[in-house]
Structure formats: C-alpha cells, structure tokens
Write an enzyme that holds these catalytic residues in place. Structure first.
Site, PDB file in Angstrom:
ATOM      1  N   ASP A  15       0.763  -1.193  -0.058  1.00 58.78           N
ATOM      2  CA  ASP A  15       0.117   0.020   0.019  1.00 58.78           C
ATOM      3  C   ASP A  15       0.882   1.391   0.063  1.00 58.78           C
ATOM      4  O   ASP A  15       1.988   1.279   0.596  1.00 58.78           O
ATOM      5  CB  ASP A  15      -0.915   0.187   1.060  1.00 58.78           C
ATOM      6  N   GLU A  38       1.248  -0.548  -5.099  1.00 62.32           N
ATOM      7  CA  GLU A  38       0.513   0.510  -5.297  1.00 62.32           C
ATOM      8  C   GLU A  38       1.398   1.653  -5.579  1.00 62.32           C
ATOM      9  O   GLU A  38       1.827   2.314  -4.554  1.00 62.32           O
ATOM     10  CB  GLU A  38      -0.771   0.623  -4.186  1.00 62.32           C
TER      11      GLU A  38
END
Length: 568
Positions: A232, A305
């Site tokens: 993330d 990401e």
C-alpha cells in the site's frame, strides 16, 4: 468480408479462423502463475458477514471461496485484516502480527488459508509499510523515547515564527486526508509526520531497525501460508533528507486547486517518489525470493500501489541486476479516463503508457478499480462495464478485479450523516462527496433479499447500494446473459487460450469511438476485441485494421450485455 456493424455501445470478442480452441500442438512459453493471473480484491469489511454484526469478516470470506473458484480467479487479495482502531478501516495498524477481532482470529485466518489451498486459490495480503496506528506499541515507545524506538517515526522540533514567536510545523507539507502533515505531540514535545490521518504516523525508513522490523512482518505472514503481498501507498514511503541545519524544504504551490487544505494545493516533490523507495521494494522482493529458496513452493508475488509517473513506476520492476516488484499496479485505465474521459483514443493512450514504457521481459497488468476509486461501472458507465472487463482480460499479462466489477455494481449513495471515511469526514457536508470513498465500499450484493444476503443482522456498516435487488450474484447467475456470466466466460477463455497467454498484441483506434485489439499466436486461433465507446451505432471495416481479418471466418465468442449479436 462484410463490414462489422456494432449496435449501440456493443463490445465483442471474436475468434479468427475455423477453430475456436487452440491447437494442442501449439508450443507455449512456460509462465509463472502470477504472469497471467486474475487477482480479485476483497474489501473484508464489505464482502460477507458471518456473525450478524453488519461487518464482513474472515469466516464470511471463507464461506464464499467457492464463488471465487466458480469465477475462475487465481488469487484473492484481502485489504488489511490486521489489528486496528479502524480510523482508516484497517490501514491504521496497531499490531502487524495479529488479526482485527471484529474480523476474526488467527485460527480463522488459518482456516481461510486451508480452505483456499483445497480449492487451489491463493491468498494475497495487504502490506501497509508507510505508517502504523498511533495506538501501535512502537509509536507509544517512540513517544517515550524508549531505547531502540526513539527514531522509529519521523520526528521534528518544528520551527519558531520570527514574527510571532510561536512554534510551527517544520514545513507546509499536506496530508492526503486534508490539512497539515505534521502533528504536535505534547508528551514528546515534537511534531511527527503523518502523510495520512493524524492517527497514522509515518515510519522512519532511514532507521535500519524499522527496515528489519517490516521485513519480519513479511516473513511472519509468508510462514502463515500467504502467496504474496499488495504493498500500500508506496510514493510517500521516504521524504527528502533535511539540510545541514536539520530543516526540510517547503513544497511550492502547484496551481492545481485553490483549496489550501487539499494535498494537491502543493507539489509533492519532497514527500513522494524518492529513489530510496525503489531500493526498499528491491529489498522486499529479496525477502520473498529468499523465503521460496529456503522453504520451496510457488513464487510469492509482490504487487505495488503507486500512482506515480511512468519514469518512476517502471523502476519498481527492477533492472538487469536486481528484481523488483512482480507487478507495479497499472492504474492508467483509471487515471487517463479521470482526466480526459472514456474514449477509444484514451483507451489507446492508457495502454501505450504502460506497454511502451515497460522494461523488456516484464509482465503487464491492468486495473479498473479498487476501494479508493468510484466503482468502474459508475465511472465508465454501466453500458461499458462489459467492454472494460473484456479489455483487461484480453490484454497481455495479469488482471485485477475489485469485488463487484464482475456484477456491474455501482456506487452507493452515502449521506453526510452516514459518512465514515476519514477523507470525507475531514471535509464538511458541502464538499465531502469529492473526497469520501464510502460509495465504492458498500456491502457486496449476493442476493435480492434482506441486506443483499451480506448480513443476517439488522443493519450493515454502510448502507446498501440502491440497485442490490437487481444487481446481485443470485439474479445474475440465474440469467442466461448477464455481466456475471460474461465475466465468467472471459476468465474461462483466458485460462484456456494459449493465444491470450502467449500471443502477440496489436491494437488501434478505428474512429472516434471504436477501439480494436488483436491477440495472435502462430498455429492458434487469433482473438479480436472490438468495442464502441460511443453512444451511436457505427459500421466499421476491420480489414482497415488488419487485412487478415478479411481472409477467414470470424466467430463471435463473447458479447456485451447490450449487444444484439448472436454468439456461435
């Protein structure tokens, strides 16, 4: 060959030649499991509730693994399931080594892994490296300046305003969730950096102890049987080093917005996309590769990401001497359309941006949506969801589906009173809809019954989307032709077709609205994708794209829901 007439917003796949199944004699290139995988993102809080509290959980996911198997997906990626105060719904982690109690227990997780293994499904976990919760013991120890933890986070004395004599934050940096990225801690008498919510302090990756700790997190869950990680929020992992006086530079005004609380008000030159971030990804890849070397088994995958420009994103793949992420997420089909709208030309631009910049020998991937973006059917238009699902399945490489995209689920309508997302809550009733991510996180729609079959309880943590009685698994499974049946057909075709696994790729814009793509492999049937992104009927001659399409029979394999054409 007769020109191909496309009815309004129709999309279809065609096989070239008399054979629709690839010949068994066609040579294939061996690929690792992740290179042609169909990843399916589950937002655990909204997928399936097993105990009636209105919140999805691990046992709920386990109970629905057979649905994923029926879809044909390769791996399920779970948004964070770790212990958390849930300020940012799991992205604020208080214990990286334990399960959030409202989601279940570690034994529940192990049962999930066991059942997934029985079904030959892989489980991917969300790895949240940039920050922890302020309720994490590491942060509490850092506040107290305990030995070994004093520099676990990014701390700073701030600066004194010469005019007022008041202490101020070190810089003008802004967080993602609006407002200053610095927060004063009274106990420690310093500011800490938080590029997300105040309750999400940034870890200090210039501290080797932090680097080692986060590698322990990866090894722990690898030992529990996960097949890899989605990492993330990579862009803000590192910020620039302070100058010789210990001061950080201010960002300059970007001109992108007049809202001085919005992160886009300033550039992010000093707080995103630093070269050290790339090297850290290489180190994490080494952890995964070492684990396989020691313990055997299949490759563990690393997905990253990053909403970064191509020059930075492509570095995550690695280079000639070192491997990086298997798949840096490709958000071009989201970002290009957000900026310029959905059109054939913009689809081509999104594809070009990846395939023309991707290093040789690496694997592409294609993403339509996630828990941070409005649902694909709402952004592209429900009439285009089949065409976009076809596109990501026909393009080379891996695909990523956010839960509900296979059904054509659209955003829920969330009032200010029902808003719970911190991004929305940090604004106000007049502008919250610009920021809240709640609409794309509404509960998954299983049936047309009570609470859409998501929960047996009286309420759900977010209100259901209005269309759940017609857009749900039960209804679409029973239909002869639905978004769901189309999606299943696409995965089945992709898994069986050597052309889609190994073939070359050619694509073009035929006119303002029509995009065409061909996958071909010597000795096997070619697959042709044709999509009209406009709102009017159009007739096209596919030989203008590829003369070979006029020399043989085209057979319709899969058509969009709005198409009147007959398959076969």
């Amino acid at each position: 060959m007769q020109p191909l007439h496309l009815s309004i917003v129709v999309c279809c796949l065609l096989a070239l030649g008399h054979a629709c199944q690839d010949s068994a004699s066609v040579p294939t290139t061996a690929k690792d499991w992740w290179e042609t995988a169909q990843f399916y993102q589950i937002y655990p809080r909204s997928f399936m509730d097993s105990d009636g509290d209105g919140i999805g959980d691990l046992n709920g996911i386990t109970s629905k693994l057979e649905y994923l198997k029926e879809l044909g997906v390769t791996a399920a990626w779970l948004s964070p399931i770790f212990k958390s105060p849930m300020v940012d719904f799991g992205y604020d982690i208080s214990d990286f080594f334990d399960i959030q109690p409202e989601y279940g227990t570690l034994e529940d997780f192990r049962n999930l892994i066991r059942r997934a293994n029985e079904l030959d499904l892989k489980i991917i976990l969300d790895f949240v490296p940039n920050h922890s919760s302020n309720e994490n013991e590491w942060f509490k120890k850092s506040v107290r300046r305990e030995k070994g933890y004093a520099d676990y986070y990014v701390w700073h004395d701030g600066k004194v305003n010469a005019a007022t004599g008041e202490r101020e934050p070190p810089t003008n940096w802004l967080q993602y969730f609006r407002g200053s990225a610095w927060e004063w801690n009274e106990q420690r008498q310093q500011y800490y950096l938080h590029q997300f919510a105040v309750q999400q302090p940034d870890l200090n990756y210039r501290n080797p102890d932090v680097v080692a700790q986060m590698k322990r997190v990866l090894r722990y869950w690898l030992n529990e049987g996960v097949a890899g990680f989605r990492c993330d929020a990579l862009p803000p992992l590192f910020e620039v080093l302070p100058d010789g006086q210990g001061q950080y530079p201010d960002e300059v005004v970007s001109g992108a917005t007049e809202d001085a609380e919005d992160r886009d008000y300033l550039t992010t030159t000093y707080i995103e996309n630093q070269p050290e971030t790339v090297d850290m990804v290489y180190q994490w890849r080494e952890v995964l590769d070492d684990h396989r070397r020691i313990h055997g088994g299949n490759s563990s995958v690393l997905l990253i990401e990053t909403y970064s420009p191509a020059w930075f994103t492509m570095q995550f793949y690695g280079n000639r001497t070192v491997n990086g992420a298997h798949l840096p997420f490709n958000f071009n089909l989201i970002t290009v359309m957000e900026k310029s709208g959905l059109s054939a030309a913009n689809v081509q631009q999104a594809i070009d941006l990846w395939l023309q910049n991707m290093p040789a020998g690496r694997t592409a991937n294609w993403v339509l949506g996630n828990h941070d973006k409005r649902r694909a059917a709402s952004r592209y238009g429900l009439e285009h969801i089949d065409g976009m699902n076809m596109l990501v399945m026909i393009l080379p490489g891996a695909s990523v589906t956010y839960q509900g995209e296979e059904l054509g689920m659209t955003d829920g309508q969330i009032s200010w009173e029902d808003t719970v997302d911190p991004w929305g809550c940090n604004s106000n009733a007049d502008i919250y809809e610009q920021y809240t991510r709640d609409p794309e996180r509404t509960p998954f729609q299983w049936t047309s019954g009570s609470n859409a079959g998501f929960s047996m309880g009286p309420t759900t943590w977010l209100p259901l989307a209005d269309d759940y009685q017609t857009v749900n698994v039960e209804t679409e499974s029973a239909a002869n032709h639905s978004h769901l049946t189309i999606y299943k057909s696409l995965i089945a075709l992709r898994r069986s077709s050597k052309t889609l696994q190994n073939g070359s790729t050619k694509y073009a814009v035929l006119n303002d609205d029509v995009f065409v793509l061909k996958r071909s492999l010597s000795g096997a049937a070619s697959i042709v994708y044709v999509c009209n992104f406009g709102s009017a009927a159009v007739t096209v001659d596919l030989t203008e794209f590829d003369k070979s399409l006029g020399k043989d029979t085209l057979r319709l394999l899969v058509r969009s829901l709005d198409s009147a054409k007959s398959e076969g």
